[in-house]
Design an enzyme around this catalytic site. Structure first.
Site, PDB file in Angstrom:
ATOM      1  N   HIS A   1      11.228   1.056 -23.046  1.00  0.00           N
ATOM      2  CA  HIS A   1      11.307   2.516 -22.926  1.00  0.00           C
ATOM      3  C   HIS A   1       9.975   3.170 -23.287  1.00  0.00           C
ATOM      4  O   HIS A   1       9.541   4.118 -22.629  1.00  0.00           O
ATOM      5  CB  HIS A   1      12.366   3.080 -23.877  1.00  0.00           C
ATOM      6  CG  HIS A   1      13.779   2.936 -23.391  1.00  0.00           C
ATOM      7  ND1 HIS A   1      14.135   2.964 -22.064  1.00  0.00           N
ATOM      8  CD2 HIS A   1      14.942   2.790 -24.078  1.00  0.00           C
ATOM      9  CE1 HIS A   1      15.449   2.824 -21.962  1.00  0.00           C
ATOM     10  NE2 HIS A   1      15.959   2.712 -23.161  1.00  0.00           N
TER      11      HIS A   1
ATOM     12  N   ALA B   1       0.895  -1.159   0.000  1.00  0.00           N
ATOM     13  CA  ALA B   1       0.000   0.000   0.000  1.00  0.00           C
ATOM     14  C   ALA B   1       0.931   1.206   0.000  1.00  0.00           C
ATOM     15  O   ALA B   1       1.702   1.398   0.938  1.00  0.00           O
ATOM     16  CB  ALA B   1      -0.846  -0.030   1.259  1.00  0.00           C
ATOM     17  N   ASP B   2       0.889   1.988  -1.059  1.00  0.00           N
ATOM     18  CA  ASP B   2       1.782   3.164  -1.175  1.00  0.00           C
ATOM     19  C   ASP B   2       1.087   4.400  -0.601  1.00  0.00           C
ATOM     20  O   ASP B   2       0.042   4.827  -1.120  1.00  0.00           O
ATOM     21  CB  ASP B   2       2.129   3.440  -2.650  1.00  0.00           C
ATOM     22  CG  ASP B   2       3.107   2.428  -3.229  1.00  0.00           C
ATOM     23  OD1 ASP B   2       3.573   1.538  -2.498  1.00  0.00           O
ATOM     24  OD2 ASP B   2       3.417   2.564  -4.429  1.00  0.00           O
TER      25      ASP B   2
ATOM     26  N   ARG C   1       2.526  10.124 -15.694  1.00  0.00           N
ATOM     27  CA  ARG C   1       1.280   9.992 -14.928  1.00  0.00           C
ATOM     28  C   ARG C   1       1.577   9.784 -13.452  1.00  0.00           C
ATOM     29  O   ARG C   1       2.590   9.171 -13.118  1.00  0.00           O
ATOM     30  CB  ARG C   1       0.506   8.764 -15.407  1.00  0.00           C
ATOM     31  CG  ARG C   1       0.197   8.813 -16.859  1.00  0.00           C
ATOM     32  CD  ARG C   1      -0.151   7.427 -17.309  1.00  0.00           C
ATOM     33  NE  ARG C   1      -0.515   7.458 -18.704  1.00  0.00           N
ATOM     34  CZ  ARG C   1      -0.896   6.397 -19.396  1.00  0.00           C
ATOM     35  NH1 ARG C   1      -0.966   5.221 -18.810  1.00  0.00           N
ATOM     36  NH2 ARG C   1      -1.202   6.511 -20.648  1.00  0.00           N
TER      37      ARG C   1
ATOM     38  N   ALA D   1       7.263   3.570 -10.276  1.00  0.00           N
ATOM     39  CA  ALA D   1       6.884   2.435 -11.145  1.00  0.00           C
ATOM     40  C   ALA D   1       7.465   2.515 -12.562  1.00  0.00           C
ATOM     41  O   ALA D   1       7.131   1.679 -13.403  1.00  0.00           O
ATOM     42  CB  ALA D   1       5.378   2.220 -11.204  1.00  0.00           C
ATOM     43  N   ALA D   2       8.363   3.476 -12.819  1.00  0.00           N
ATOM     44  CA  ALA D   2       9.008   3.533 -14.146  1.00  0.00           C
ATOM     45  C   ALA D   2       9.844   2.267 -14.350  1.00  0.00           C
ATOM     46  O   ALA D   2       9.724   1.578 -15.368  1.00  0.00           O
ATOM     47  CB  ALA D   2       9.895   4.769 -14.249  1.00  0.00           C
ATOM     48  N   GLY D   3      10.675   1.967 -13.357  1.00  0.00           N
ATOM     49  CA  GLY D   3      11.519   0.768 -13.459  1.00  0.00           C
ATOM     50  C   GLY D   3      10.662  -0.493 -13.534  1.00  0.00           C
ATOM     51  O   GLY D   3      10.987  -1.434 -14.263  1.00  0.00           O
ATOM     52  N   ASP D   4       9.569  -0.511 -12.802  1.00  0.00           N
ATOM     53  CA  ASP D   4       8.693  -1.701 -12.809  1.00  0.00           C
ATOM     54  C   ASP D   4       8.044  -1.888 -14.174  1.00  0.00           C
ATOM     55  O   ASP D   4       7.975  -3.010 -14.694  1.00  0.00           O
ATOM     56  CB  ASP D   4       7.612  -1.563 -11.726  1.00  0.00           C
ATOM     57  CG  ASP D   4       8.221  -1.480 -10.340  1.00  0.00           C
ATOM     58  OD1 ASP D   4       9.296  -2.078 -10.138  1.00  0.00           O
ATOM     59  OD2 ASP D   4       7.636  -0.807  -9.470  1.00  0.00           O
TER      60      ASP D   4
ATOM     61  N   GLY E   1       4.085  -1.617  -4.802  1.00  0.00           N
ATOM     62  CA  GLY E   1       4.943  -2.790  -4.547  1.00  0.00           C
ATOM     63  C   GLY E   1       5.581  -3.189  -5.870  1.00  0.00           C
ATOM     64  O   GLY E   1       4.890  -3.257  -6.901  1.00  0.00           O
ATOM     65  N   LYS E   2       6.879  -3.432  -5.842  1.00  0.00           N
ATOM     66  CA  LYS E   2       7.584  -3.690  -7.104  1.00  0.00           C
ATOM     67  C   LYS E   2       7.034  -4.915  -7.837  1.00  0.00           C
ATOM     68  O   LYS E   2       6.842  -4.885  -9.053  1.00  0.00           O
ATOM     69  CB  LYS E   2       9.084  -3.858  -6.851  1.00  0.00           C
ATOM     70  CG  LYS E   2       9.714  -2.553  -6.406  1.00  0.00           C
ATOM     71  CD  LYS E   2      11.203  -2.609  -6.326  1.00  0.00           C
ATOM     72  CE  LYS E   2      11.735  -1.349  -5.674  1.00  0.00           C
ATOM     73  NZ  LYS E   2      11.386  -0.106  -6.376  1.00  0.00           N
TER      74      LYS E   2
HETATM   75  P1  ATP Z   1      11.761   4.119 -10.265  1.00  0.00           P
HETATM   76  O1  ATP Z   1      12.413   3.575  -9.014  1.00  0.00           O
HETATM   77  O2  ATP Z   1      11.564   5.613 -10.264  1.00  0.00           O
HETATM   78  O3  ATP Z   1      10.555   3.357 -10.680  1.00  0.00           O
HETATM   79  P2  ATP Z   1      14.169   3.194 -11.463  1.00  0.00           P
HETATM   80  O4  ATP Z   1      15.155   4.036 -10.718  1.00  0.00           O
HETATM   81  O5  ATP Z   1      14.066   1.752 -11.136  1.00  0.00           O
HETATM   82  O6  ATP Z   1      12.748   3.872 -11.483  1.00  0.00           O
HETATM   83  P3  ATP Z   1      15.019   4.448 -13.900  1.00  0.00           P
HETATM   84  O7  ATP Z   1      16.363   4.107 -14.390  1.00  0.00           O
HETATM   85  O8  ATP Z   1      14.834   5.790 -13.260  1.00  0.00           O
HETATM   86  O9  ATP Z   1      14.516   3.241 -13.008  1.00  0.00           O
HETATM   87  O10 ATP Z   1      13.973   4.389 -15.094  1.00  0.00           O
HETATM   88  C1  ATP Z   1      13.599   3.164 -15.694  1.00  0.00           C
HETATM   89  C2  ATP Z   1      13.148   3.439 -17.112  1.00  0.00           C
HETATM   90  O11 ATP Z   1      12.017   4.334 -17.070  1.00  0.00           O
HETATM   91  C3  ATP Z   1      14.164   4.168 -17.983  1.00  0.00           C
HETATM   92  O12 ATP Z   1      15.110   3.271 -18.542  1.00  0.00           O
HETATM   93  C4  ATP Z   1      13.237   4.774 -19.013  1.00  0.00           C
HETATM   94  O13 ATP Z   1      12.768   3.801 -19.912  1.00  0.00           O
HETATM   95  C5  ATP Z   1      12.057   5.218 -18.161  1.00  0.00           C
HETATM   96  N1  ATP Z   1      12.225   6.584 -17.640  1.00  0.00           N
HETATM   97  C6  ATP Z   1      12.545   6.951 -16.384  1.00  0.00           C
HETATM   98  N2  ATP Z   1      12.616   8.295 -16.269  1.00  0.00           N
HETATM   99  C7  ATP Z   1      12.337   8.792 -17.492  1.00  0.00           C
HETATM  100  C8  ATP Z   1      12.231  10.114 -18.040  1.00  0.00           C
HETATM  101  N3  ATP Z   1      12.449  11.199 -17.288  1.00  0.00           N
HETATM  102  N4  ATP Z   1      11.909  10.233 -19.348  1.00  0.00           N
HETATM  103  C9  ATP Z   1      11.679   9.149 -20.125  1.00  0.00           C
HETATM  104  N5  ATP Z   1      11.752   7.884 -19.678  1.00  0.00           N
HETATM  105  C10 ATP Z   1      12.073   7.694 -18.380  1.00  0.00           C
HETATM  106  O1  RIB Z   2       9.053   0.662  -7.676  1.00  0.00           O
HETATM  107  C1  RIB Z   2       8.043   1.414  -7.068  1.00  0.00           C
HETATM  108  C2  RIB Z   2       7.538   0.701  -5.853  1.00  0.00           C
HETATM  109  O2  RIB Z   2       8.594   0.623  -4.905  1.00  0.00           O
HETATM  110  C3  RIB Z   2       6.419   1.428  -5.133  1.00  0.00           C
HETATM  111  O3  RIB Z   2       5.144   1.085  -5.621  1.00  0.00           O
HETATM  112  C4  RIB Z   2       6.655   1.060  -3.680  1.00  0.00           C
HETATM  113  O4  RIB Z   2       5.676   0.197  -3.172  1.00  0.00           O
HETATM  114  C5  RIB Z   2       8.033   0.413  -3.638  1.00  0.00           C
HETATM  115  O5  RIB Z   2       7.944  -0.944  -3.483  1.00  0.00           O
END
Ligand code: ATP
Ligand code: RIB
Length: 303
Positions: free
Chosen positions: A279, A12-13, A288, A252-255, A39-40
Site C-alpha cells: 500500500h 508502449a502506453d 504521479r 500502474a497502482a496494481g502493478d 505493460g503490466k
Molecule cells: P490499476 O489498474 O489502476 O493499476 P488496479 O485496479 O489493478 O489498479 P486497485 O485496486 O485500483 O488496482 O489499486 C491497487 C492498490 O493501489 C490499492 O490496493 C492501493 O494500495 C493503491 N491505490 C489505488 N488507488 C488508491 C488511492 N486512490 N489512494 C491510495 N492508494 C490507492
Molecule cells: O496496469 C497498467 C498497464 O496496463 C499499463 O501500463 C498498460 O500497458 C496496460 O498493460
C-alpha cells in the site's frame, strides 16, 4: 542472494488525459498526450527492481518488438538493474501497445494490442527454464497467452518456487491455472470475473475470496483501490486500508502493489506487513503521472 522473477508483458502506453472517461460514440478532446513505458509485466518488474534490497536479483521474461520503443524500454530496465537474460526482441512483431484515457479524477480506461507479448509461447519459454528453476518467487499476469502462463507456473511449482498470479486484465481462464498459484491478487473487477460475485464491500470481498481459495490459492488479496485490500489467508481475513493520498493517475497502482508485495514477502515479512508495504508503494504511484515513470524507489518508502 534472493531471486525474484517476473514473466509478463511490455507495452508502449499512448496516454491521453481527458476531463472524464468517454462513453460509447463520444469524442473527447485530450488536454495532454504522451508516450509512456508500460505493460503490466514490465511495470511489475520495474516496481520489484526499485523496491528490492541490494541482496536481490530481478529477472524479467518478456518479448519486445524490434522497434525503437522496445529498445528504449530495454535500456531503461537495464538502468533499473533488471537482468536482461529473459528479455528478447522478436523481429516479426511490434512491441505491445496500450491506448489509455486518464480522467481528471485519476480513473483510467485501457485498450491493448498484444504485439510481441502474444509471441511468448510455451516453446519460447523453454529456453528460460533455468531462470524459473533458480527463482525464489515468480510473479505473472494475464497479458501473454494463458497457455504460457500455465507452463511457467507448472515449471515453477515443480521446483518449489512460490507463485503469485495477478489475474489482470480480467480474462476467462481454465481452473487448472489456479491450482498452480500460491497467492492471487485480483482487483474488484477481476475478482468478479473469476467468481461471478460482485465485490462491493467487505462481506462480498470475503465471499469472493472464499471461492478463490476453493480454486487453489492459499492466499487471496483483492485490491480495492482507495479502500485498500481484502487479505484472506491462514490466520487473517479482513480489509487492510491503504494510505490516504490525492490520486492523480492510478495507472500502474496494481502493478506497484504486486511488485512491492513480492519484495516484502521475499524479505520475510508476514502477509499483513507485506500488504501494508505494498500500500505504501502503490499509494505513492497514484500521486504521479505515468506507468513505469510513476513507480517509487525503496528510499522513498523508507523516507
Ligand atoms: P490499476 O489498474 O489502476 O493499476 P488496479 O485496479 O489493478 O489498479 P486497485 O485496486 O485500483 O488496482 O489499486 C491497487 C492498490 O493501489 C490499492 O490496493 C492501493 O494500495 C493503491 N491505490 C489505488 N488507488 C488508491 C488511492 N486512490 N489512494 C491510495 N492508494 C490507492
Ligand atoms: O496496469 C497498467 C498497464 O496496463 C499499463 O501500463 C498498460 O500497458 C496496460 O498493460
Amino acid at each position: 542472494m534472493t531471486r525474484l522473477l517476473i514473466l509478463g508483458s511490455a507495452n508502449a502506453d499512448h496516454v491521453m488525459n481527458v476531463e472524464y472517461l468517454p462513453c460509447a460514440g463520444q469524442t473527447l478532446l485530450s488536454q495532454n498526450y504522451r508516450l509512456e513505458h508500460g505493460g503490466k509485466g514490465a511495470n511489475q518488474a520495474v516496481a520489484v527492481a526499485r523496491l528490492r534490497n541490494s541482496n536481490t536479483r530481478v529477472d524479467f521474461i518478456c518479448h519486445l518488438g524490434n522497434d525503437a520503443i522496445g529498445e528504449a524500454m530495454a535500456n531503461s530496465w537495464l538502468s533499473d538493474g533488471i537482468e536482461s537474460d529473459g528479455v528478447s526482441k522478436q523481429s516479426d512483431f511490434a512491441t505491445g501497445t496500450a491506448m489509455i484515457f486518464v480522467a481528471n479524477n485519476g480513473e483510467n480506461m485501457i485498450g491493448i494490442s498484444a504485439g510481441a507479448n502474444a509471441s511468448l509461447t510455451p516453446k519460447t519459454l523453454e529456453k528460460h527454464r533455468q531462470l524459473i528453476f533458480d527463482a525464489d518467487y515468480l510473479l505473472v499476469q494475464l497479458e501473454n497467452p494463458v497457455v504460457t502462463i500455465v507452463s511457467a507456473l507448472a515449471i515453477a511449482k515443480e521446483h518449489g518456487v512460490t507463485t503469485i498470479l495477478n489475474p489482470a486484465p480480467a480474462t476467462v481462464v481454465g481452473k487448472e491455472l489456479f491450482r498452480l498459484v500460491d497467492i492471487i491478487t485480483p482487483n474488484e473487477t477481476e475478482a468478479e470475473a473469476l467468481t461471478g460475485i460482485e465485490v462491493t464491500d467487505e462481506d462480498s470481498a470475503k465471499f469472493a475470496a472464499q471461492m478463490l481459495h476453493q480454486f487453489g490459492p492459499k492466499t487471496v488479496i483483492i485490491t480495492l483501490g482507495q479502500q485498500g485490500a481484502l487479505l484472506s489467508c491462514e490466520g487473517f481475513s479482513g480489509i487492510i486500508p491503504t494510505v490516504e493520498v490525492k490520486p492523480i493517475d492510478t495507472v500502474a497502482a496494481g502493478d506497484t502493489f504486486n511488485g512491492a508485495l513480492m519484495v516484502a514477502l521475499s524479505e520475510g515479512k508476514d502477509m499483513v506487513s507485506a500488504v501494508k508495504f505494498a500500500h505504501q508503494a502503490a499509494s505513492l504511484t497514484v500521486t504521479r503521472e505515468g506507468a513505469q515513470r510513476s513507480i517509487p524507489y525503496r528510499h522513498e518508502i523508507e523516507d
